[in-house]
Design an enzyme around this catalytic site. Sequence first.
Site, PDB file in Angstrom:
ATOM      1  N   GLU A   1      47.659  37.951  41.089  1.00  0.00           N
ATOM      2  CA  GLU A   1      46.930  37.937  39.823  1.00  0.00           C
ATOM      3  C   GLU A   1      47.746  37.190  38.777  1.00  0.00           C
ATOM      4  O   GLU A   1      48.942  37.439  38.613  1.00  0.00           O
ATOM      5  CB  GLU A   1      46.645  39.356  39.340  1.00  0.00           C
ATOM      6  CG  GLU A   1      45.848  39.383  38.032  1.00  0.00           C
ATOM      7  CD  GLU A   1      45.430  40.774  37.603  1.00  0.00           C
ATOM      8  OE1 GLU A   1      44.785  40.870  36.528  1.00  0.00           O
ATOM      9  OE2 GLU A   1      45.736  41.751  38.297  1.00  0.00           O
TER      10      GLU A   1
ATOM     11  N   ASN B   1      41.743  36.336  35.027  1.00  0.00           N
ATOM     12  CA  ASN B   1      40.866  37.157  34.195  1.00  0.00           C
ATOM     13  C   ASN B   1      40.011  36.265  33.294  1.00  0.00           C
ATOM     14  O   ASN B   1      40.536  35.403  32.586  1.00  0.00           O
ATOM     15  CB  ASN B   1      41.697  38.119  33.332  1.00  0.00           C
ATOM     16  CG  ASN B   1      42.403  39.159  34.177  1.00  0.00           C
ATOM     17  OD1 ASN B   1      41.797  40.109  34.656  1.00  0.00           O
ATOM     18  ND2 ASN B   1      43.698  38.970  34.387  1.00  0.00           N
TER      19      ASN B   1
ATOM     20  N   GLU C   1      38.154  37.297  37.816  1.00  0.00           N
ATOM     21  CA  GLU C   1      38.007  38.725  37.563  1.00  0.00           C
ATOM     22  C   GLU C   1      37.319  38.953  36.223  1.00  0.00           C
ATOM     23  O   GLU C   1      37.654  38.313  35.222  1.00  0.00           O
ATOM     24  CB  GLU C   1      39.367  39.422  37.552  1.00  0.00           C
ATOM     25  CG  GLU C   1      40.059  39.431  38.902  1.00  0.00           C
ATOM     26  CD  GLU C   1      41.306  40.304  38.895  1.00  0.00           C
ATOM     27  OE1 GLU C   1      41.615  40.906  37.844  1.00  0.00           O
ATOM     28  OE2 GLU C   1      41.977  40.386  39.948  1.00  0.00           O
TER      29      GLU C   1
ATOM     30  N   ASP D   1      36.401  44.059  37.904  1.00  0.00           N
ATOM     31  CA  ASP D   1      37.625  44.787  37.565  1.00  0.00           C
ATOM     32  C   ASP D   1      37.268  46.109  36.901  1.00  0.00           C
ATOM     33  O   ASP D   1      36.182  46.278  36.349  1.00  0.00           O
ATOM     34  CB  ASP D   1      38.475  43.933  36.624  1.00  0.00           C
ATOM     35  CG  ASP D   1      39.939  44.336  36.642  1.00  0.00           C
ATOM     36  OD1 ASP D   1      40.287  45.290  37.359  1.00  0.00           O
ATOM     37  OD2 ASP D   1      40.730  43.698  35.936  1.00  0.00           O
TER      38      ASP D   1
ATOM     39  N   GLU E   1      44.446  48.819  42.444  1.00  0.00           N
ATOM     40  CA  GLU E   1      45.450  48.518  41.420  1.00  0.00           C
ATOM     41  C   GLU E   1      46.346  49.729  41.193  1.00  0.00           C
ATOM     42  O   GLU E   1      45.947  50.862  41.445  1.00  0.00           O
ATOM     43  CB  GLU E   1      44.762  48.175  40.098  1.00  0.00           C
ATOM     44  CG  GLU E   1      43.964  46.902  40.092  1.00  0.00           C
ATOM     45  CD  GLU E   1      43.407  46.621  38.709  1.00  0.00           C
ATOM     46  OE1 GLU E   1      43.795  45.609  38.109  1.00  0.00           O
ATOM     47  OE2 GLU E   1      42.578  47.413  38.214  1.00  0.00           O
TER      48      GLU E   1
END
Length: 404
Positions: free
Chosen positions: A179, A237, A269, A299, A356
């Site tokens: 990520e 993101n 995401e 997410d 996560e």
Amino acid sequence: MTDEGKGLTLLVVEDNDFQRAVAVKVLEDLGCDHVLSAADGDAALREIVAHPGKVHIILSDLDMPGMDGVEFLRHIAERELAGSVVIASALDSALIHTVEDMAQEHGLQVLSNVEKPVTRKKMRNVIDQYRREERVRNPEKWAGSFSKEDILEGLNNNEFTVWYQPKVRMSDGAWVSTEALARWQHPEHGIVMPARFVPVMEKADIIDQLTWKQVHGIVEDLCGWQREGRDVSVAVNLSPTLLVDMDMPQKLEEVMAHYGVSPCRMILELTESALMRDMARSLETLARLRIKGFALSIDDFGTGFSNFQQLNRIPFSELKIDQSFVRGLGVKNTSRTIVLSNIELASRLGLRTVAEGVETPESWHELKAMGCDYAQGYLIARPMPYAELGEWEKDWLKRYPKLV
């Protein structure tokens, strides 16, 4: 006497005289500057008001005569009398977790609950947790805020960088994705976390400038991995403002083509809140991104109210299980049920799952037994600059066999 509690004021709220005296003695032996005590909520409120300084941590029972611990926690939150609380109770764990959730919803910082009797080891762990979380909340001990002009200057000076947090496949530990996370290398304040600058950028409508700068750097790194023969993807993101930019899918495809990287190497995401800004435009953008080959990940799944509707509307390829549920695996039956249900749901929908906040071997093993596909969290790796990933992978390949 030790000095673990130096600089701290704690309040013990306990109706049992003996247990209250034991807790007070333990905290005094840990070197706390001030240890206050009270037998119920009413007396505790008076103690806090009368004390001239800040009360850092409140250790409270729940079942007490007069004002019980539940009502007491509500009062200290509404009156902002303390920030951190610890529940010390012999009541059912499910009830304790409900009260902890209530306290968090009121804005209180809830530290790990303590089973009675209170011991030095238990309170040392509480104090350590309090200090760790204080460092996270105030990494630079700086009370100021950044302006739009500060951030634009940082952008012009190329002070914003990309850090990466690896994700690994649970079946064999292979590093398969990472990520991308923004960091600001500020010349005065060191590494500045996104929570300090992203809200300002979104409010000032300059978040796109950061996003596109970072995208170019990310795709360049992907190109480097591709040359090394690594089958690694990167998750990015998406800001809500990008979702309503009708030109974004085409621009993103052009960046990937410029570096010779396939769109399937990038996972986009997004959270439910990002979708709610302009649903019609967001759906168009996401449909076009999927057509071009980009993967989509939802997410913070399970933390909103209409996630199932979004799963039905949007062609996601990945579901991320929120860290709040993952961290609750060992202590909350409800968290375990939610995580297992999400994994089973994703499997039936043909989505891969990413957990996560995986921080312990116990969480790893439980998630693997449930059938989770990928894991991300401090057990595997903290976020790091691109240059450190090689050394991390060597270390991880040594640790993984011991983990399994």
